[in-house]
Design an enzyme around this catalytic site. Structure first.
Site, PDB file in Angstrom:
ATOM      1  N   CYS A 279       0.804  -1.229   0.000  1.00 33.45           N
ATOM      2  CA  CYS A 279       0.000   0.000   0.000  1.00 33.45           C
ATOM      3  C   CYS A 279       0.836   1.278   0.000  1.00 33.45           C
ATOM      4  O   CYS A 279       0.515   2.229  -0.715  1.00 33.45           O
ATOM      5  CB  CYS A 279      -0.982  -0.004   1.159  1.00 33.45           C
ATOM      6  SG  CYS A 279      -0.229  -0.003   2.811  1.00 33.45           S
ATOM      7  N   HIS A 338      -2.733   1.247   6.756  1.00 37.73           N
ATOM      8  CA  HIS A 338      -3.001   1.286   5.318  1.00 37.73           C
ATOM      9  C   HIS A 338      -2.714   2.706   4.844  1.00 37.73           C
ATOM     10  O   HIS A 338      -2.964   3.670   5.565  1.00 37.73           O
ATOM     11  CB  HIS A 338      -4.442   0.885   5.016  1.00 37.73           C
ATOM     12  CG  HIS A 338      -4.736   0.828   3.551  1.00 37.73           C
ATOM     13  ND1 HIS A 338      -3.963   0.099   2.673  1.00 37.73           N
ATOM     14  CD2 HIS A 338      -5.690   1.439   2.797  1.00 37.73           C
ATOM     15  CE1 HIS A 338      -4.441   0.248   1.452  1.00 37.73           C
ATOM     16  NE2 HIS A 338      -5.477   1.057   1.504  1.00 37.73           N
ATOM     17  N   ASP A 361      -7.280   5.802  -3.550  1.00 35.99           N
ATOM     18  CA  ASP A 361      -6.508   4.659  -3.056  1.00 35.99           C
ATOM     19  C   ASP A 361      -6.160   3.740  -4.218  1.00 35.99           C
ATOM     20  O   ASP A 361      -7.024   3.040  -4.744  1.00 35.99           O
ATOM     21  CB  ASP A 361      -7.328   3.906  -2.008  1.00 35.99           C
ATOM     22  CG  ASP A 361      -6.506   2.849  -1.292  1.00 35.99           C
ATOM     23  OD1 ASP A 361      -5.376   2.570  -1.738  1.00 35.99           O
ATOM     24  OD2 ASP A 361      -6.991   2.302  -0.281  1.00 35.99           O
TER      25      ASP A 361
END
Length: 710
Positions: A279, A338, A361
């Site tokens: 991530c 995250h 994202d």
């Protein structure tokens, strides 16, 4: 009467250095013309004779679109005028000087971003026209323009979120947050071309190139395309994700220093996905691309981040009676952390009040409109629980607001709720502070204070919208908002007796205190406490247990006990993941009852540190001595050690060295010379990696002075 010669174009001066400086693109290039929409730029046309306003006519033609040229392209045609004609393509503010014409071209703040060809058509009176190529230019979003949808009204913020080419990504655990220096490098040579390559490799472009190009004036559209293209789940995207532990076919996500090497590798190897990313790598690369294109962008870390697979607002975690986390029972996950992006923009597609920071994202977690992308989701909409607003707001809302229900399994059945945590998810949300290397907590932008009436009200509003009629069918959801299930006869807490260090035994203390309860108000109780330690993966999964212990305690009313626990180094030395994170879980069974008490402690083991020093004042073109010192403080040797240095404006590309094996206690000193080639604030990133420890990382902020005039 002597006939006036036909007007002919001799050459063109695009004035790239001057224009690029005015458009804040001089760091990208001084030879090519790179400008921002909604802002004029000047060029000089040189003719065979003086330009006559009354009889000579010039028409400008700017064109962009997909290749080959047979495909439909977007074209703007405009003539020379005395003054700018509003937010439209125009050529004005001209000056005639002998055989040259200086003119200012203006691009509308709603223009398509990308590469343009520019031509002029010259004619006299009613005569025929002759077309000349003028050159090419690249047009970007313009956060300095009040008319652009990415307008950001603060020079300080623009310097941080557009011009800053290095920064930090925050990783780890909410109690052990580590700063991971990163070279964004958005102004490095060829990065701007790679950014447009990324757009040209998208699914939307392959399906309909002309339609895709025509929508590149819309920042929402461009952000969604980039979000999908940073990962490779649907297309020839930049990065391939890998959340396992085998990186033998590529590079461990922990071994990247910055975005530039990743983007260049993707481009050079025929747009094949680069292996591997997680991530923080996905988000850092997207930050590079969006800043390069002109969209204010920052990297945001959410600690204890929920990933709800079934679309409700409850994350279920399971333990057995021996305190082992049962990852195979978990469809939902709570990631240790995250990382995503926020991009600044006006949202004309939303009701008023939802402009500003938007979550995007690029990590592939779920599909949105058929592709693995996420956002933009308004941060304000997330805070207010307006999860019906596009894009993907319910998913992001759950990441920061879901409740966690921890279950005890007996005989394969979830039989007892050990905890219901309403505030553990989204524990801390942070980003780099503007103008500083410090961390900024932005949790309050995403949610009202935990436990406040506003927070629970928004949570219930969002859960009603998200779950609808499904709410009544879920046995877990009746617990939402309660926070307490029943009083416990004892309070347990695990604490570290000393700072945990990799390579050392870990010493913990169990604090146990007898509490009052209705069932046994003053009676002594007996506890059988089962402890289990497991390596904790970044995405919330676990490895097999690496240590177990059972303790028997008797607690009289009001009594407190401290019980030492030792987790030997030999138990974890070869059992941890690259994150070096251990969860110690304890489940105490209260004798004579069906009641259990849960106690948890997460332990982060810090890697060794390195130091970086520079010996002189840094100046463009002058030698800069760098000294790197590293001591292997481990009790074991570090094998196959490599060192990688990176830093935009300091190093072109990367410098790599093989260091071999570093025995325990050994000190290595490295001296090398750099030749800075860009002035201003810079950052040198250094990463030492070995088979045993991947992330021995350091950085040094360096201010580079401009070259002195000779």
């Amino acid at each position: 009467m002597k006939q006036v010669a036909a007007l002919e174009l001799r050459f063109v001066d695009l004035q790239s250095p001057k224009n690029n400086k005015a458009h804040h693109t001089q760091e990208m290039d001084l030879k090519r013309l790179i400008v921002r929409r909604g802002q004029p730029f000047t060029l000089q046309l040189h003719f065979n004779r003086p330009f006559h306003l009354g009889t000579d006519h010039i028409t400008f033609v700017a064109e962009t679109g997909p290749a080959p040229m047979e495909l439909p392209r977007t074209q703007a045609t405009f003539s020379l005028t005395q003054t700018q004609q509003g937010n439209v393509w125009s050529a004005s503010d001209f000056t005639v000087n002998s055989n040259s014409l200086s003119v200012a071209l203006f691009t509308p703040a709603s223009a398509i971003i990308g590469s343009y060809s520019l031509k002029i058509q010259l004619s006299q009176g009613q005569g025929y026209s002759v077309t000349y190529p003028v050159g090419t230019f690249i047009l970007l979003f313009n956060p300095w323009s009040t008319e652009d949808d990415v307008y950001l009204p603060s020079e300080i913020l623009l310097q941080e979120y557009i011009m800053m080419d290095y920064g930090f990504v925050y990783k780890g655990h909410e109690r052990f947050i580590s700063s991971w220096s990163w070279n964004f490098g958005q102004f490095e040579e060829d990065i701007i071309d790679i950014c447009f390559e990324i757009l040209n490799k998208s699914v939307y472009f392959s399906e309909n190139p002309s339609k895709d190009y025509s929508q590149r004036n819309d920042v929402v559209y461009v952000c969604r395309v980039i979000s999908a293209m940073i990962n490779s789940n649907d297309d020839s995207g930049v990065l391939q994700g890998n959340w396992g532990e085998d990186y033998s076919l590529g590079v461990s996500p922990l071994e990247w220093n910055g975005s530039v090497a990743i983007l260049r590798q993707w481009s050079a190897r025929g747009r094949q996905p680069v292996k591997y990313g997680q991530c923080w790598v996905f988000a850092a690369v997207m930050c590079t691309v969006m800043r390069c294109l002109g969209v204010p962008t920052r990297v945001v870390s959410n600690f204890h981040s929920a990933h709800s697979v079934d679309g409700n607002l409850t994350i279920d975690t399971y333990y057995d009676q021996n305190a082992e986390i049962l990852s195979t029972w978990k469809r939902d996950k709570i990631w240790n952390f995250h990382v995503w992006n926020e991009c600044w923009m006006i949202r004309k597609d939303l009701p008023p009040g939802y402009n500003g920071w938007q979550v995007l994202d690029p990590t592939p977690q779920q599909t949105s409109s058929g592709l693995f992308c996420c956002g933009p989701a308004s941060v304000k909409a997330i805070r207010e629980g307006e999860i019906h607003l596009p894009y993907d707001t319910p998913f992001v809302y759950a990441e920061v607001n879901a409740d966690e229900v921890i279950w005890l399994l007996r005989d394969g059945q979830a039989q007892e709720i050990l905890a219901h945590n309403t505030s553990s998810v989204g524990k801390k949300i942070c980003t780099k502070m503007v103008g500083s290397g410090q961390r900024q907590d932005v949790t309050n932008f995403y949610k009202y204070p935990e436990g406040s009436p506003e927070e629970r009200s928004v949570f219930m509003k969002a859960s009603r919208k998200m779950l609808g009629s499904r709410r009544a069918s879920s046995p877990f959801l009746d617990l939402l908002g309660s926070g307490v299930f029943r009083e416990q006869p004892a309070q347990l807490q695990l604490q570290l007796a000393r700072t945990p260090e990799w390579g050392q035994d870990l010493l913990l203390k169990l604090h146990a205190r007898r509490m009052t309860d209705r069932a046994h108000p003053r009676d002594p109780i007996r506890l059988e406490v089962h402890f289990c330690a497991q390596a904790l993966l970044h995405n919330g999964g676990t490895r097999e247990p690496l240590w177990r212990q059972t303790v028997h305690l008797k607690l009289d009313f009001g009594e407190e006990i401290q019980w030492p626990l030792l987790l030997p180094y030999d138990n974890y030395r070869n059992k941890l993941t690259d994150e070096k994170l251990i969860r110690v879980s304890g489940i105490a069974e209260v004798e004579g009852t069906q009641r259990s008490i849960l106690v948890l402690k997460d332990i982060s083991l810090e890697p060794p540190h390195l130091s970086i020093e520079v010996s002189e004042r840094a100046e463009v073109g002058k030698v800069l001595g760098v000294h790197i010192t590293f001591t292997n403080t481990q009790t074991m040797a570090l094998s196959h050690c490599t060192m990688v240095l990176e830093g935009s404006g300091l190093i072109r590309g990367q410098i790599s060295n093989d260091l071999g094996t570093l025995v325990a206690g050994h000190i290595i000193q490295i001296h090398l010379n750099l030749y800075p080639f860009k002035a201003g604030p810079r950052q040198l990133q250094v990463l030492i990696s070995s088979d045993e420890v991947k992330e021995i990382k350091g950085y040094k902020d360096i201010f580079v002075a401009a070259a002195r005039a000779s």
